[in-house]
Design an enzyme around this catalytic site. Sequence first.
Site, short mmCIF file in Angstrom:
data_model
loop_
_atom_site.label_atom_id
_atom_site.label_comp_id
_atom_site.label_asym_id
_atom_site.label_seq_id
_atom_site.Cartn_x
_atom_site.Cartn_y
_atom_site.Cartn_z
N ASP A 17 0.88 -1.16 0.00
CA ASP A 17 0.00 0.00 0.00
C ASP A 17 0.93 1.22 0.00
O ASP A 17 2.13 1.09 0.27
CB ASP A 17 -0.89 -0.04 1.24
CG ASP A 17 -1.81 1.16 1.33
OD1 ASP A 17 -2.35 1.58 0.30
OD2 ASP A 17 -1.99 1.68 2.45
N ASP A 19 0.08 5.15 0.99
CA ASP A 19 -0.08 6.04 2.14
C ASP A 19 0.01 5.25 3.44
O ASP A 19 -0.65 4.22 3.61
CB ASP A 19 -1.43 6.76 2.09
CG ASP A 19 -1.57 7.66 0.88
OD1 ASP A 19 -0.83 8.64 0.79
OD2 ASP A 19 -2.44 7.37 0.03
N ASP A 201 -1.27 -0.74 5.96
CA ASP A 201 -1.54 -0.18 7.29
C ASP A 201 -3.02 -0.19 7.64
O ASP A 201 -3.42 0.40 8.65
CB ASP A 201 -0.98 1.25 7.40
CG ASP A 201 -1.73 2.23 6.51
OD1 ASP A 201 -2.20 1.83 5.43
OD2 ASP A 201 -1.85 3.41 6.91
#
Length: 248
Positions: A17, A19, A201
Site C-alpha cells: 500500500d 499512504d 496499514d
Amino acid sequence: MKETYEWIEKIQGIIFDFDGVLIDSGSDITAAVNALLEKLNLRALSKEQVISFVGNGAKKLLERSFAAAFEAEGKIPENPAAYRDGSSYFAKLFAWYVAYYEANCVQETVLYPKTADLLKKLQEKGITLGIVSNKPLPVSLAILEKLQIAAYFSAVIGPEQLNRIKPDPEGIFLAYSYMNEKRSQEQKKPLVPDQIIMAGDSKTDILAGKAFGCYTCAVTGGLGNTQELLSLPADITLQHIGDLLSLL
C-alpha cells in the site's frame, strides 16, 4: 528474528500500500481536502479528522469530509446528493481535488524511516516490487517521481484501473500480472502467490492480501485504524515497513 519468520527467505515479490506504508502523507492529504473545503466556503477540518476518513479511496474521503464540514457548520446542503459520488457536481469537485493534490503532493510528504534503504536492498536482492493503492493514480505517480523512487516499482496500481478497490484483491491480481511481465523481461521465474507479501496499514490491505492468497504484513505506524488492523491475523506485524530490513 529470522528464525521466527523462515518463510521470508522464499519471498520474491512485495506489494505495498502507499499512504501510511511507504510515505507519510497525512499533512498533504489534509491540506488538499481543506483547500477544497475553503473553495466551498466551509471551515477546515483537523488533520486527525481527515486521516480518520482515509482508507477507502479519495472519493469516500471527500464524501466523509463534506459531511463532517457541513455538520461542523451546522448546515444541511441544499442538495445533499451533489456531495456524493455519482453526481456531476461531485465529479467536478473530485477532479479539482486531484489536480490540486497532484500539484502540491510533496509539500510535507516524506518516506517513512529506513524506507529508502529497504527499497535499495530489495532491488539488490532481485525482489520485484509493486504498489496497490486506493489513492488517485496521477497523485501516486507524481509522488513517486518527486521522491525519486519510481524506478523501484514494476507495477503501480490505482483505483482508475479497477472495477473494485481494496479490500477486493483485483488490484493485487493486476499488479501480480505486471510484476510477472517485468520478471519475464528480466528472464526471472514468474512469481506465485506464496512468494509475495502484501504490506499495508489498514484492514482493507490485509483482507485483499488474504483473498489473493499471499503473505500479509500489518504496518501499525501508518495512517490506518490500528485497532481494526490488528483485529486480523497478519503473518507479520511491523511498526514501519523499514523494519523489514532486519529480517532480510
